[in-house]
Design an enzyme around this catalytic site. Sequence first.
Site, mmCIF file in Angstrom:
data_model
loop_
_atom_site.group_PDB
_atom_site.id
_atom_site.type_symbol
_atom_site.label_atom_id
_atom_site.label_comp_id
_atom_site.label_asym_id
_atom_site.label_seq_id
_atom_site.Cartn_x
_atom_site.Cartn_y
_atom_site.Cartn_z
ATOM 1 N N LEU A 153 1.965 11.062 -11.851
ATOM 2 C CA LEU A 153 2.388 9.783 -10.802
ATOM 3 C C LEU A 153 2.250 8.330 -11.591
ATOM 4 C CD1 LEU A 153 0.929 11.137 -7.529
ATOM 5 C CD2 LEU A 153 3.211 11.638 -8.435
ATOM 6 N N ASP A 154 3.214 7.656 -11.134
ATOM 7 C CA ASP A 154 3.015 6.311 -11.751
ATOM 8 C C ASP A 154 1.701 5.707 -11.360
ATOM 9 O OD1 ASP A 154 5.481 6.560 -12.993
ATOM 10 O OD2 ASP A 154 6.728 5.210 -11.314
ATOM 11 N N ARG A 155 1.354 4.642 -12.085
ATOM 12 C CA ARG A 155 0.037 4.126 -11.637
ATOM 13 C C ARG A 155 0.084 3.680 -10.317
ATOM 14 N NH1 ARG A 155 -2.021 -1.817 -13.900
ATOM 15 N NH2 ARG A 155 -3.674 -1.871 -12.425
ATOM 16 N N THR A 157 1.895 4.812 -7.801
ATOM 17 C CA THR A 157 2.450 5.665 -6.844
ATOM 18 C C THR A 157 1.276 6.469 -6.270
ATOM 19 O OG1 THR A 157 4.694 5.735 -7.840
ATOM 20 C CG2 THR A 157 4.068 7.560 -6.362
ATOM 21 N N ARG A 272 12.651 5.825 -7.933
ATOM 22 C CA ARG A 272 12.779 4.458 -8.042
ATOM 23 C C ARG A 272 14.260 4.134 -8.460
ATOM 24 N NH1 ARG A 272 7.678 2.491 -11.371
ATOM 25 N NH2 ARG A 272 8.295 0.661 -10.757
#
Length: 353
Positions: A153-155, A157, A272
């Site tokens: 997961l993105d930092r 998110t 996104r």
Amino acid sequence: MNALSTRDDGQGEDQVIEIEVSDLGGSERLDAWLARQLPDHMSRTRIKSMIIDGHVKLNGNICEKPRQGLADGDIVSLELPEIEDPEPKAENIPLNILHEDQHLIVINKPAGMVVHPAPGHWSGTLVNGLIHHCGDSLQGIGGVRRPGIVHRLDRNTSGVMVVAKTQQAHAGLAAQFADHGRTGPLTRTYQSIVWGSPPRPSGKIDAPLGRAPNNRLKRAVVSPEAPDAREAITHYRVIDKFGTQNGSSKVGQAVSSLVECRLETGRTHQIRVHLAHIGNPLIGDQEYGRHFATKTNILPESARKEVEKFPRQALHAASLGFKHPATDETLKFDAPLPDDMEALKTALKQAFE
């Protein structure tokens, strides 16, 4: 258009990234601009330190001023120092564990936590916490720097992640994520708070993704014929709508919406980019929704303040389902909206009641 290139500096492992500044739309300081161009793992604090330490050049000259103003046409060069020891260390970091057995562990990752060590984030990552929690059992599973990791997961998110604790589990989970749930029980759903509302209550976004032409560290919808085009499919469903723009030409359109997304593929930044592509970027997304920031002006004061202080993209991995790689049991785990997104949703909802 920002033109980015990388090159070796002739001194071994160091790498230089060069980016041309364009489309500023106003004044901007060097450190803030660089933070938007580089991946999430390069924190603004790290970038500021690199500028002060002389690793950044502006138009060929070393610039040690993080506040230095930029202009269209400037060339910014960033020298990335030699990579440090990649072996992550154990750190006593609290983990929100949803499930654990001898084969795997399921985590509710908080926003702000990087998944694995990388330049600028050699400590404080999920992997550092997992090594402390699991001990030597993770060593060598899936690689030195990313032990046990089968998806990310993105930092910024939050939400559900599964991590393998054995080679068997790593292989089984990796195969399911590579298949994207087409032939198995893998499911991934996310909840997002977006500007406006999608054109239909539910739908499918089928738009290939590739590198953005103005910044190769970002993603964009590209032509299917583009050399780096990769299939990307997102299914969405509108859960709730907040407010209407009765004073605009689009009478009755929501100011904001809570949207559930289900991934059929798993590309970098897919949700996104896809939601921004249809005109509904995530609130707080500084990379793909930055030009929608002025929409805060149409919000009542209470909601406007909540949006302005929201620190990240409003995206949460709400559920994850998969087949247990050892028992073949189908498992599903859910994580409620974190406090910051719940507060944002409540503020938007109450503002228009």
